[in-house]
Design a protein around this motif. Structure first.
Motif, PDB file in Angstrom:
ATOM      1  N   ALA A 191       6.282  -4.119  -0.178  1.00  0.00           N
ATOM      2  CA  ALA A 191       6.586  -5.015   0.676  1.00  0.00           C
ATOM      3  C   ALA A 191       5.351  -4.679   1.762  1.00  0.00           C
ATOM      4  O   ALA A 191       4.559  -5.478   2.194  1.00  0.00           O
ATOM      5  N   LEU A 195       2.481  -7.670   2.827  1.00  0.00           N
ATOM      6  CA  LEU A 195       2.285  -7.890   4.151  1.00  0.00           C
ATOM      7  C   LEU A 195       0.971  -7.859   4.402  1.00  0.00           C
ATOM      8  O   LEU A 195       0.061  -8.729   5.065  1.00  0.00           O
ATOM      9  N   LYS A 198      -1.026 -10.791   3.313  1.00  0.00           N
ATOM     10  CA  LYS A 198      -0.778 -11.966   4.179  1.00  0.00           C
ATOM     11  C   LYS A 198      -1.863 -11.744   5.494  1.00  0.00           C
ATOM     12  O   LYS A 198      -2.417 -12.597   5.967  1.00  0.00           O
ATOM     13  N   SER A 227       3.608 -14.616  -4.365  1.00  0.00           N
ATOM     14  CA  SER A 227       3.705 -14.322  -2.873  1.00  0.00           C
ATOM     15  C   SER A 227       3.725 -15.756  -1.993  1.00  0.00           C
ATOM     16  O   SER A 227       4.289 -15.515  -0.754  1.00  0.00           O
ATOM     17  N   LEU A 231      10.705 -16.254   0.580  1.00  0.00           N
ATOM     18  CA  LEU A 231      11.446 -15.332   0.382  1.00  0.00           C
ATOM     19  C   LEU A 231      12.854 -15.326  -0.093  1.00  0.00           C
ATOM     20  O   LEU A 231      13.735 -16.475   0.181  1.00  0.00           O
ATOM     21  N   ASP A 271      11.648  -8.334  -0.396  1.00  0.00           N
ATOM     22  CA  ASP A 271      11.742  -9.494   0.296  1.00  0.00           C
ATOM     23  C   ASP A 271      12.676  -9.199   1.409  1.00  0.00           C
ATOM     24  O   ASP A 271      12.285  -9.513   2.589  1.00  0.00           O
ATOM     25  N   LYS A 273      12.657  -6.401   3.118  1.00  0.00           N
ATOM     26  CA  LYS A 273      11.871  -5.528   3.891  1.00  0.00           C
ATOM     27  C   LYS A 273      11.020  -6.308   4.551  1.00  0.00           C
ATOM     28  O   LYS A 273      10.545  -6.260   5.679  1.00  0.00           O
ATOM     29  N   ILE A 274      10.322  -7.324   3.949  1.00  0.00           N
ATOM     30  CA  ILE A 274       9.590  -8.054   4.416  1.00  0.00           C
ATOM     31  C   ILE A 274      10.102  -8.816   5.660  1.00  0.00           C
ATOM     32  O   ILE A 274       9.514  -9.068   6.719  1.00  0.00           O
ATOM     33  N   GLU A 278       8.942  -9.214   9.338  1.00  0.00           N
ATOM     34  CA  GLU A 278       8.214 -10.213   9.937  1.00  0.00           C
ATOM     35  C   GLU A 278       9.021 -10.659  11.240  1.00  0.00           C
ATOM     36  O   GLU A 278       8.327 -11.264  12.121  1.00  0.00           O
ATOM     37  N   ALA A 291       1.244  -5.658  12.529  1.00  0.00           N
ATOM     38  CA  ALA A 291       1.814  -5.586  10.777  1.00  0.00           C
ATOM     39  C   ALA A 291       1.235  -4.219  10.495  1.00  0.00           C
ATOM     40  O   ALA A 291       1.923  -3.358  10.018  1.00  0.00           O
TER      41      ALA A 291
END
Length: 309
Positions: A191, A195, A198, A227, A231, A271, A273-274, A278, A291
């Motif tokens: 994750a 991140l 991104k 990616s 999600l 996903d 955890k992302i 987020e 982040a």
């Protein structure tokens, strides 16, 4: 014959370390174990097999630990091999290495080999798992491990690569509880990598972007296509791809478990955890900095490049 040093990272690997060392005895002139202060019999067993053992405190990722070994261990081989503690070399590959290492041209600096994954005692032949070509043998001084949280590979600094035709085996003997706990930790690092892809809060260490071998292509697909998918939807697409299109179902009940857990559950956990991260990042004024702080403070992952001593 050219000399070969095999380097193995360990932490509580008493179930595996003797098997790993035994599998390279036919061609290795030196085995170096970089241990993260195991509290079982790993060090004792490795030394009894003739390995040179150094201990270094674990920091973040396999890449840092492996590169620490390359810099600090008394490596004597003309070539260096990376072998994980729960892996072993087949007799066929050992013989191929012995027979061919001296016949390689000077322009060849690295060798790709096929990894064969066993899950709970069964070879996963289907589901886009086999064969997986990875670079595991290189001329001393010509390669190192990318410094990343996850999906790190050995990359060459100079020279070209070739392939050997036989397999090495990834066969962890621990139980399913151990496997799920390990993948929970892997999901956090995965994750963090996504991140970072991104928000770009640290420089991604990708040393050989022109490498078209399978492992690098798989990473490119993950970072540039997977990616960008929604999600929680993408894990299901990935599972269907592996289990149906790439015939993972042909590996029976073990194949179902492997593809569901590694291809769906694990990716879904990443996903989740992302998604959790987020929610915090998007409410911040400086998302880039938010982040980075979340990964470092909440998840305890310092950027890999800051782990250097």
């Amino acid at each position: 014959m050219a000399t070969i040093t095999v380097q193995i990272l360990t932490f509580n690997e008493e179930r595996h370390i003797e098997r790993a060392i035994d599998s390279v005895q036919a061609f290795a002139s030196q085995v170096i174990v970089i241990d993260s202060f195991s509290n079982d019999k790993t060090v004792e067993l490795a030394k009894a097999k003739g390995a040179v053992v150094l201990q270094n405190k674990w920091k973040n990722n396999h890449a840092y630990q492996f590169n620490w070994g390359l810099k600090n261990a008394p490596v004597t081989g003309d070539w260096v091999m990376r072998l994980d503690a729960d892996e072993y070399i087949t007799k066929e590959l050992a013989e191929e290495i012995k027979s061919n290492i001296d016949n390689l041209s000077e322009e060849i600096s690295g060798i790709y080999m096929r990894r064969r994954i066993h899950f709970l005692g069964q070879w996963m032949k289907h589901g886009a798992t086999y064969p997986m070509w990875v670079l595991r043998l290189w001329r001393n001084g010509h390669g190192q491990c990318e410094n990343r949280w996850m999906d790190e590979h050995i990359v060459l600094n100079t020279g070209k690569s070739a392939r050997f035709n036989h397999d090495f085996i990834d066969d962890n003997l621990n139980d399913l509880t151990w496997w799920t706990n390990k993948h929970n930790h892997y999901a956090t690092r995965e994750a963090a990598d996504l991140l970072n892809h991104k928000y770009h809060f640290m420089k991604a260490d990708t040393r050989d972007e022109d490498d078209k071998e399978q492992a690098m292509v798989k990473r490119w697909l993950k970072e540039n296509i997977y990616s960008k998918l929604p999600l929680f939807v993408r894990p299901f697409f990935y599972f269907l791809y592996r289990y149906v299109i790439r015939l993972g179902f042909m590996d029976g009940w073990r194949g179902l478990q492997w593809n569901f857990l590694q291809g769906l559950w694990y990716r879904f956990l990443v996903d989740a955890k992302i998604f959790e991260a987020e929610a915090k990042i998007k409410s911040a004024a400086n998302q880039h900095e938010a982040a980075k702080l979340l990964v470092m403070e909440d998840w305890g992952l310092n950027p890999p490049e800051e782990s250097e001593e």
